[in-house]
Structures are given as C-alpha cells and as structure tokens.
Motif scaffolding. Structure first.
Motif, mmCIF file in Angstrom:
data_model
loop_
_atom_site.group_PDB
_atom_site.id
_atom_site.type_symbol
_atom_site.label_atom_id
_atom_site.label_comp_id
_atom_site.label_asym_id
_atom_site.label_seq_id
_atom_site.Cartn_x
_atom_site.Cartn_y
_atom_site.Cartn_z
ATOM 1 N N ARG A 69 0.832 -1.207 0.000
ATOM 2 C CA ARG A 69 0.000 0.000 0.000
ATOM 3 C C ARG A 69 0.870 1.261 0.000
ATOM 4 N NH1 ARG A 69 -5.153 1.599 1.176
ATOM 5 N NH2 ARG A 69 -5.793 -0.580 1.341
ATOM 6 N N GLU A 70 1.909 1.262 0.822
ATOM 7 C CA GLU A 70 2.797 2.422 0.895
ATOM 8 C C GLU A 70 3.526 2.651 -0.427
ATOM 9 O OE1 GLU A 70 5.164 1.231 4.200
ATOM 10 O OE2 GLU A 70 3.971 2.363 5.661
ATOM 11 N N ASN A 83 -5.417 6.982 0.135
ATOM 12 C CA ASN A 83 -4.866 6.089 1.154
ATOM 13 C C ASN A 83 -5.918 5.138 1.718
ATOM 14 O OD1 ASN A 83 -2.571 5.265 2.722
ATOM 15 N ND2 ASN A 83 -3.479 6.303 4.478
ATOM 16 N N ASN A 84 -7.191 5.502 1.577
ATOM 17 C CA ASN A 84 -8.277 4.660 2.098
ATOM 18 C C ASN A 84 -8.905 3.767 1.030
ATOM 19 O OD1 ASN A 84 -8.082 5.807 4.718
ATOM 20 N ND2 ASN A 84 -9.296 7.563 4.065
ATOM 21 N N THR A 93 -5.126 16.471 -0.591
ATOM 22 C CA THR A 93 -6.471 15.951 -0.325
ATOM 23 C C THR A 93 -6.684 14.626 -1.044
ATOM 24 O OG1 THR A 93 -7.225 18.261 -0.317
ATOM 25 C CG2 THR A 93 -8.918 16.545 -0.294
ATOM 26 N N LEU A 94 -6.299 14.580 -2.319
ATOM 27 C CA LEU A 94 -6.470 13.351 -3.093
ATOM 28 C C LEU A 94 -5.674 12.200 -2.493
ATOM 29 C CD1 LEU A 94 -6.440 14.458 -6.843
ATOM 30 C CD2 LEU A 94 -8.375 14.139 -5.306
ATOM 31 N N LEU A 95 -4.451 12.495 -2.041
ATOM 32 C CA LEU A 95 -3.626 11.441 -1.437
ATOM 33 C C LEU A 95 -4.267 10.908 -0.158
ATOM 34 C CD1 LEU A 95 0.011 12.783 -1.935
ATOM 35 C CD2 LEU A 95 -0.990 10.736 -2.945
ATOM 36 N N ARG A 96 -4.879 11.805 0.605
ATOM 37 C CA ARG A 96 -5.531 11.373 1.849
ATOM 38 C C ARG A 96 -6.683 10.411 1.552
ATOM 39 N NH1 ARG A 96 -6.664 15.991 3.624
ATOM 40 N NH2 ARG A 96 -8.923 16.087 3.330
ATOM 41 N N PHE A 97 -7.482 10.724 0.543
ATOM 42 C CA PHE A 97 -8.588 9.838 0.168
ATOM 43 C C PHE A 97 -8.070 8.562 -0.500
ATOM 44 C CE2 PHE A 97 -11.145 13.688 0.674
ATOM 45 C CZ PHE A 97 -12.289 13.174 1.269
ATOM 46 N N LYS A 129 -8.538 -0.315 -6.494
ATOM 47 C CA LYS A 129 -8.786 1.062 -6.929
ATOM 48 C C LYS A 129 -7.484 1.855 -7.020
ATOM 49 C CE LYS A 129 -13.620 1.998 -5.948
ATOM 50 N NZ LYS A 129 -14.581 2.993 -5.430
ATOM 51 N N MET A 130 -6.559 1.577 -6.125
ATOM 52 C CA MET A 130 -5.247 2.232 -6.216
ATOM 53 C C MET A 130 -4.583 1.905 -7.550
ATOM 54 S SD MET A 130 -3.359 1.983 -2.522
ATOM 55 C CE MET A 130 -3.976 2.851 -1.083
ATOM 56 N N ASN A 131 -4.676 0.647 -7.944
ATOM 57 C CA ASN A 131 -4.095 0.230 -9.225
ATOM 58 C C ASN A 131 -4.758 0.952 -10.393
ATOM 59 O OD1 ASN A 131 -2.193 -1.550 -8.170
ATOM 60 N ND2 ASN A 131 -3.636 -3.266 -8.141
#
Length: 362
Positions: A4-5, A147-148, A141-145, A153-155
């Motif tokens: 994730r990181e 991260n969850n 802001t986008l990075l904060r969202f 979805k990250m991919n």
C-alpha cells in the motif's frame, strides 16, 4: 515499505510530475496541459469518489465556472492551477451569477498543486453551500482519500496516471525539449531578478559596489529563502530523505553564480589554509584555524517556482525545486571562507574564498 505504501508513493510522484509540468507551461503562457488534465482528473475523481464526471468541453465550450460535471450526483468541479483567493472568489461569484446551483448541489475547486493555508477572506454565497475547508481540494487531499482506497482502486488510479504521463504525445515531449527548457530557465531567472534583487538606481549601485564585492548578499531583498521540494506534502514537518536532505530548508542567500543561486551555511569545523590554496580541516584548538562555511549552489534548471507569498510558519519567500542531483536540489557543495567588508577588530576586508571539494585528511 508495504504494498500500500509503495502504491501511495508512486501516486504521489505522479502528482508531483503533473504539478511541475503545469507550473512550467503556465510560466510560458501555455495552458493546454490544464485542458488535458481536466480529462485526467475526471477519471481519477471517478475512481476515488465514485463520481460520474465528464468534461464540459464535451457538452459546451467554455462552460461557465466549471470544467467537470456529474449530473447524476449533482457535483461540479473546476480544475485550476491558480490557488489565489481572487480565483476562488471569482468561481463562487460566477457559479452564483449563472445560477448553476439549480443544476448542481456542490461546486468543488481542485488546485493542481497545493492550496493556500486558509481562505478566510472569501465572501461565501447565500444561495448554495460552500465550505472552503472541504470544497477546495488539492493533491494532498487526493492522497488522503487515496490512502483509504482498496488496492484494486489504487491500481486503477496508477494505470490512469501511467497512461497520461507515459510521454507519448508531442505535448509531453516538448517539456523535455531543450528549447523549452531554455525558456523556462530564462523565465525563472527574470522572476528571481525582479522579486529578490533590490531595485536600486545606478547611482545607488555604484555606492554599494565596494560592499557588494565583499558581501554580495546585500544585493538581495531577503536574507534567507525557503527551499522546498516540489514533491513535499508534509510541510511544515521536516522529513529527511536517504541522502540526508530535508523536504524543505531555510537557507541564507549569498550570491549568484553562473548557473543559479548560491547559499551559505555556517560550518562547525575550522580549516587551515597554506600558500593561498592548500587547505585541510584543523585539529582541535589549532593555531591559525579559520571558520569554515559551506556554499550550496542551486541551479536554475532545478527551480520550478518562486512563491513570494509567505505563511504563518515562515516569513520568507519559497523556491520550489526538484531534487535531481542524487536526491539533492544542489548541483555543487563547496567549502570556503565567507567574505566580509568591514568588521570590528578586523578592518581589512576579505573576499569570499572557495576551497573546493573536501580534501583527504592524511
């Protein structure tokens, strides 16, 4: 670093690249990338927030106030690189004047980069709800969202960014073009000379000529500047990279050098200089030892933006830079003896004396 990181770091680096491109092109009055980014960010927002956004360019050219619309969720978004109060207020006023609130319950302003610390002076509308803390968003802001999000979805976000930034289009390749780079450097140089160098008359420069020969720092309007990585999302917290450089640092301005700006840092060690050129670090309490300084040279090509606006944490302008030289913003670090004009008990002036690279202490 877990999976994730790693993905969050990759997304953060992609965002930083976009910010650099937009800043550089805007300085050349080339705003085409902003139009391209509208489509890019509509795809990213759709993944992160489950929106159904589309560009207003597909429906009506120069749609008032907004660039992206989601008719299903009644959300509208403006994409801009201008983070100023004036720009935000203009958007709010336009949205209200054109009664866009009849079609959309929310207007979001997305800043390509980093938004201001606060927008207290905004005159908020009565016709619709607008919360500056929630409705003005940026990369952080986008990075904060992000991260969850789920890994899947990250991919999807990473794939969208990879396609956009793979460099296949002429617009991306032009950024790397030497002619464009030259223009960018010239623009940065002019901004620095305009905003950081004292505006003196020719007679005043002549009066200061002798002083500047020994202490060139007096040509500048500010004694120090903040040097901050364009990829930094932790300010004002200090974060050190693997090479020992912080995400931002306050440094004392000293002079120009042919490729950029030179800063000076007082060094804890002393040196012994012989024959005007041979030198070494001094032993403890060694007679004749001189205080040593470290001169840090920041090239224009590593400078992305000069931000004159200060904040509550720091009262100096900020230079946003790329850490291109082995995770460092500087192309050269040179030991030396700082120059001075006239000092108590030491009236004879001394020019800055550069010692060069760290010598072998055999």
């Amino acid at each position: 670093m877990n999976n994730r990181e790693i993905k969050i770091k990759a997304i953060s680096e992609y965002f930083a690249r976009i910010e650099i491109q937009v800043r550089n092109l805007n300085h050349q009055n080339l705003n085409d990338l902003n139009v391209v980014s509208e489509v890019l960010f509509s795809n990213i927002f759709n993944v992160i927030f489950d929106y159904c956004l589309e560009s207003t360019n597909k429906t009506a050219s120069n749609h008032p106030c907004i660039d992206l619309i989601d008719k299903k969720n009644r959300v509208s978004i403006q994409v801009t690189s201008d983070k100023s109060n004036r720009k935000i207020q203009k958007t709010i006023n336009c949205f209200s004047y054109n009664q866009m609130y009849q079609f959309y319950d929310r207007i979001i302003v997305f800043i390509i980069g980093e938004k201001q610390k606060s927008y207290r002076s905004l005159v908020l509308p009565k016709e619709f709800s607008f919360n500056p803390n929630e409705d003005i968003i940026d990369f952080k802001t986008l990075l904060r969202f992000t991260n969850n999000l789920t890994i899947d979805k990250m991919n999807k976000v990473i794939n969208i960014l990879q396609v956009e930034l793979k460099g296949g289009s002429p617009k991306r390749n032009n950024i790397k073009n030497s002619r464009t780079k030259f223009k960018q450097i010239q623009t940065i140089k002019k901004r620095i000379e305009k905003h950081l160098v004292k505006n003196l008359t020719l007679a005043e420069w002549r009066e200061y000529a002798e002083l500047l020969e020994f202490e060139p720092c007096y040509r500048f309007m500010y004694s120090s500047l903040n040097i901050r990585s364009i990829e930094d999302r932790s300010y004002p917290e200090l974060v050190e990279n693997e090479k020992g450089y912080n995400n931002w640092m306050k440094l004392e301005l000293w002079d120009f050098y042919p490729n950029g700006l030179e800063f000076v840092v007082q060094y804890s060690k002393k040196v012994v200089v012989k024959n005007g050129k041979d030198w070494r670090f001094a032993l403890n309490n060694e007679e004749g030892a001189l205080n040593c300084c470290l001169f840090l040279r920041l090239p224009y090509e590593n400078i992305v933006e000069l931000e004159m606006e200060t904040d509550d944490y720091n009262s100096y302008p900020t230079i946003f830079v790329e850490y291109l030289n082995d995770d460092s913003p500087f192309e050269q670090e040179v030991y030396g003896l700082i120059g001075f004009y006239k000092r108590e008990k030491m009236q004879k002036p001394r020019k800055t004396y550069y010692l060069g690279e760290v010598p072998s202490q055999k």
